[in-house]
Design a protein around this motif. Structure first.
Motif, PDB file in Angstrom:
ATOM      1  N   VAL A  43      11.452  -3.198  -1.002  1.00  0.00           N
ATOM      2  CA  VAL A  43      10.177  -2.841  -0.234  1.00  0.00           C
ATOM      3  C   VAL A  43       9.435  -1.783  -1.282  1.00  0.00           C
ATOM      4  N   LEU A  44       9.953  -1.072  -1.899  1.00  0.00           N
ATOM      5  CA  LEU A  44       9.239  -0.120  -2.765  1.00  0.00           C
ATOM      6  C   LEU A  44       8.709  -0.741  -3.887  1.00  0.00           C
ATOM      7  N   ILE A  45       9.625  -1.649  -4.730  1.00  0.00           N
ATOM      8  CA  ILE A  45       9.102  -2.581  -5.704  1.00  0.00           C
ATOM      9  C   ILE A  45       7.967  -3.267  -5.389  1.00  0.00           C
ATOM     10  N   SER A  46       7.918  -3.701  -4.065  1.00  0.00           N
ATOM     11  CA  SER A  46       6.724  -4.680  -3.828  1.00  0.00           C
ATOM     12  C   SER A  46       5.511  -3.942  -3.639  1.00  0.00           C
ATOM     13  N   GLN A  47       5.375  -2.564  -3.644  1.00  0.00           N
ATOM     14  CA  GLN A  47       4.093  -1.965  -3.628  1.00  0.00           C
ATOM     15  C   GLN A  47       4.136  -0.531  -4.418  1.00  0.00           C
ATOM     16  N   ILE A  48       4.794  -0.956  -5.917  1.00  0.00           N
ATOM     17  CA  ILE A  48       5.159   0.030  -7.002  1.00  0.00           C
ATOM     18  C   ILE A  48       3.682   0.685  -7.313  1.00  0.00           C
ATOM     19  N   ASP A  49       2.884  -0.023  -7.353  1.00  0.00           N
ATOM     20  CA  ASP A  49       1.536   0.719  -7.974  1.00  0.00           C
ATOM     21  C   ASP A  49       0.945   1.520  -6.973  1.00  0.00           C
ATOM     22  N   ASP A  50       1.124   1.274  -5.870  1.00  0.00           N
ATOM     23  CA  ASP A  50       0.370   2.042  -4.581  1.00  0.00           C
ATOM     24  C   ASP A  50       1.257   3.315  -4.562  1.00  0.00           C
ATOM     25  N   TYR A  51       2.719   2.948  -4.655  1.00  0.00           N
ATOM     26  CA  TYR A  51       3.569   4.052  -4.760  1.00  0.00           C
ATOM     27  C   TYR A  51       3.494   5.117  -5.770  1.00  0.00           C
TER      28      TYR A  51
END
Length: 180
Positions: A43-51
């Motif tokens: 889940v984190l990897i799928s939104q890494i840029d925002d994270y």
């Protein structure tokens, strides 16, 4: 020869008419500290840029709260498994990895500031919230303990100069002393 091999031939040494000496010098760029960590959270990897954007903003706000202005340090996050080598020039933009590694580096005016901002960055990266987060303990695995690694002084080249002395030896005087 192939499309990956280049042959260079026919080179000749041609002495220059003027004797030159290349001067190089460095200056202190600051002091560094790093931490290395990784995640396997899909889940984190799928939104890494925002994270990572949220992470950077949180570190800047937290550092400012401690009296460390943004212009007194530079933080970089290299994402291993995505674009750690080529950064913005990376042609492959889609992350397909099941895990990502991170090298967080802080360069600051003093080692104390680098260490402090890195500690804030590590804590933020470890505990930052994101949409769909299930694990509340921590987002990252750290392979080293202690996790924060002070690297000390960083120097950068600041002098690239060629001089043409009248005498090739004038810049490098030799003094002889008889000992004993």
């Amino acid at each position: 020869m192939t499309d990956r091999v280049v042959k260079v031939a026919g080179m000749r040494w041609t002495p220059a008419a003027t004797y030159t000496v290349k001067l190089e010098g460095v200056e202190l760029a600051g002091y560094r500290a790093i931490t290395i960590c990784a995640t396997r959270d899909p889940v984190l990897i799928s939104q890494i840029d925002d994270y990572l954007a949220t992470h950077r903003a949180k570190v800047a706000a937290k550092a400012a709260d401690f009296g460390v202005p943004a212009e007194s340090y530079r933080m970089s996050v290299r994402t291993i498994g995505r674009d750690a080598v080529m950064a913005g020039w990376e042609p492959v933009k889609t992350v397909t990895s099941h895990e990502l590694g991170f090298i967080v580096e802080v360069l600051a005016e003093t080692q104390d500031v680098a260490n402090a901002v890195l500690a804030m960055a590590r804590t933020s990266l470890l505990h930052a919230d994101f949409a769909g987060r299930l694990c509340k303990e921590g987002n990252m695995a750290f392979p080293f303990s202690p996790s924060d690694i002070p690297l000390g002084a960083l120097y950068r080249f600041s002098i690239f100069h060629v001089v043409a002395p009248d005498d090739p030896y004038e810049m490098f005087p030799i003094e002889y002393e008889k000992v004993g």
